[in-house]
Design an enzyme around this catalytic site. Structure first.
Site, PDB file in Angstrom:
ATOM      1  CG  ASP A   1      41.421  71.695  22.632  1.00  0.00           C
ATOM      2  OD1 ASP A   1      41.263  72.747  23.276  1.00  0.00           O
ATOM      3  OD2 ASP A   1      41.012  70.597  23.049  1.00  0.00           O
TER       4      ASP A   1
ATOM      5  CG  HIS B   1      42.497  75.177  30.945  1.00  0.00           C
ATOM      6  ND1 HIS B   1      41.728  76.310  30.892  1.00  0.00           N
ATOM      7  CD2 HIS B   1      43.065  75.047  29.702  1.00  0.00           C
ATOM      8  CE1 HIS B   1      41.814  76.846  29.677  1.00  0.00           C
ATOM      9  NE2 HIS B   1      42.622  76.121  28.958  1.00  0.00           N
TER      10      HIS B   1
END
Length: 587
Positions: free
Chosen positions: A206, A382
């Site tokens: 990321d 998540h």
């Protein structure tokens, strides 16, 4: 050898010795050494975000010096390397020509420019030449006010017949128009074997293009890796409108009227330039994340990812760039796709089963897997998002005794105790989340076990696949969707930007270090550090006969987790390094 080269090699020996002595003196606990997974399972530890640090950072502008184009259109830029399935090959990629963005764009002709790489083992002397292929892609939107994009010409050349562990010098471009790049160099991986590994493997997730991304990559370059694993969500180009401007930490919040999840494709070109100082000399292996989906006209997705990166899918018997495998010395790496079919009846699962069955643990004792979204995650963000994928694939990874799993997606760091099916298991993989390379979406700071932070079972819907959220059926969280405290399988979690370094010592020991960005400006002390230890006698994989580990000292189960064993392993690694370097100097 020349005097300067001899001096360089001796300096490398001295630095290696100093680094090993420093590692031998670090750590805490009874013997003052670095802990090992043999000491576990560990009591869970949480380090929350340092309140003196920002939880996010702004994207770099396109006119930033690290993102600007600095060559004329015919010369190569965005040069990057990628491994093939074995050390005899290497992929070289680059871009020429000018990308276009506007209402009407005309793709360039890939055949108008050659794809050549000159290479050899001596600087300035290129005994070999290899030609490759080139292509372009477009990102098209049939909506009023949205701009279209077409890329420059993207070149991929696979160099073959290389020698393992050898330094090669190369130029790329088109010699017919005198548009060859400057000289670059790379070192091939060692041949598969239980005592040969890349020096350091950087693991990044990321990343994005923020000021924190800059710190991360500067820090990675300082750590001098031989290989980079990029576990998804690369550029965050889809945090923008097609007109560019300012990116957003939350796309739907900032652009609620957008007719589609737009993407500003020039960010990909800026990212290629941003990464070139690293990727032009160190191979980078990528896997797709959710920010690479990038839907466009006619339901087309992942065009940037599929076109810009060369991956060894064909070489590893995969029919898809979404999943593949490769060897790096005595480590076998498996890159899996979470945003394509992962069901037990699907093609990816069949490929994975075949790939694991082919692994020869006497040559590649270590098996490392990577994909984007984690299965084990105690953060609010998540949480249980890819539980369906875990239920489909986890048993297969456990059966073949995968050693380590790397993930991103959650914008924080977390290392698990060895676990299988939410139960502590000495033969389960060590799962590690490294999802905060520096992206614009900010650090995750809330945990699912914090009061009032447990998501609802229908939250955290994945961008691919179904919902399989479940309540725990045993242990302290039995009957509940979330734990009331940090789960026992979560050994260490920390809200910080950073990257990881994996250093495989031998066939049973590997040193893992989490490098936090804030420490790059201090004494660079690790945020988390542990020796991951394989136990092949206790945890024998279910494989074909040739994959069974040899009954030698290197593959024996460690007899004791004491500091003596750790120091012995380190000294063996150091002695091997000194002998190898001395041999180079003598030659």
């Amino acid at each position: 050898m020349k005097a300067r080269e001899v001096l360089t090699h001796f300096m490398a020996i001295a630095q290696a010795a100093a680094a090993m002595m420093a590692v031998m003196g670090q750590g805490s606990g009874g013997g003052g050494g670095i802990p090992t997974t043999l000491d576990g399972p560990f009591d869970p530890v949480t380090r929350r975000l340092d309140p003196s640090l920002r939880s996010g950072s702004n994207d770099l502008p396109m006119d930033h010096p690290r993102l600007k184009k600095n060559v004329t259109s015919s010369f190569p830029e965005q040069i990057s390397l990628a491994l093939s399935a074995d050390p005899s090959s290497m992929w070289v990629s680059w871009v020429t020509g000018d990308a276009q963005i506007g209402k009407n764009v005309t793709p360039l002709d890939p055949s108008s420019v050659a794809s050549e790489v000159w290479y050899g083992t001596k600087s300035g002397k290129y005994a070999s030449q290899q030609d490759g292929k080139s292509t372009v892609y477009s990102q098209l939107y049939p909506f009023e006010g949205l701009l279209n994009y077409t890329s420059g010409i993207i070149h991929h050349v696979r160099l073959e017949g290389l020698e393992p562990g050898m330094t090669y010098y190369f130029k790329c471009g088109d010699s017919s128009v005198q548009a060859m790049s400057d000289e670059y160099s790379f070192k091939t991986m060692p041949s598969p074997g239980p005592n040969a590994y890349p020096s350091r493997i950087a693991v990044i997730g990321d990343l994005g293009l923020t000021s924190n991304s800059s710190t991360t990559i500067n820090h990675v370059i300082k750590n001098d890796p031989a290989l980079v694993l990029m576990v998804g969500d690369l550029t965050y180009a889809n945090q923008y409108l097609t007109t560019g401007g300012q990116g957003a930490s939350c796309f739907s919040c900032s652009f609620p009227n957008a007719p589609i999840r737009e993407t500003y494709q020039p960010r990909w070109d800026g990212w290629g330039r941003f990464m070139e100082p690293l990727t032009s000399r160190v191979p980078m292996m990528v896997i797709e994340g959710n920010h690479e989906i990038e839907p466009q006209v006619d339901g087309i997705t992942f065009q940037s990812y599929l076109t810009r990166f060369a991956v060894p899918s064909e070489e590893s018997r995969s029919n898809s760039s979404f999943y593949y495998s490769f060897n790096a010395g005595g480590a076998h790496f498996i890159m899996l796709g979470a945003y394509v079919d992962y069901n037990i009846t699907g093609t990816q699962y069949s490929w994975l089963m075949d790939d694991l069955h082919r692994v020869n643990r006497s040559l590649t004792p270590w098996v490392v897997a990577a994909w984007h979204p984690p299965w084990y995650n105690s953060y609010n963000s998540h949480y249980q998002e890819f539980e369906c994928m875990r239920q489909e694939m986890e048993a297969l990874l456990y059966q073949y005794k995968v050693d380590i799993v790397f993930n991103g997606h959650v914008h924080a760091y977390e290392r698990m105790n060895r676990v299988y099916n939410y139960t502590l298991d000495p033969c389960g993989p060590v799962y590690i989340t490294v999802g905060d390379g520096g992206n614009i979406e900010k650090v995750d700071v809330d945990f699912a076990d914090d009061p009032g932070k447990c998501p609802k079972p229908d939250d955290n819907k994945p961008e691919f696949g179904g919902l399989c959220h479940l309540n725990f059926t045993s242990g302290p969280a039995k009957g509940n969707f979330c734990w009331s405290k940090q789960p026992e399988w979560s050994a260490y979690r920390e809200s910080s930007f950073g990257h990881g370094i994996l250093e495989v010592v031998n066939s049973t020991y590997a040193l893992w270090t989490w490098h936090r960005n804030q420490d790059a400006y201090k004494e660079d002390t690790p945020g988390d550090q542990i020796f991951i230890v394989r136990q092949p006698k206790l945890c024998s994989p279910t494989t074909k006969e040739t994959s069974d580990p040899p009954q030698g000292a290197q593959e024996s189960e460690p007899t004791s987790p004491s500091s003596t064993v750790i120091l012995s392993s380190k000294m063996m690694w150091l002695m091997s390094l000194l002998v190898a370097l001395f041999g180079i100097v003598v030659r």
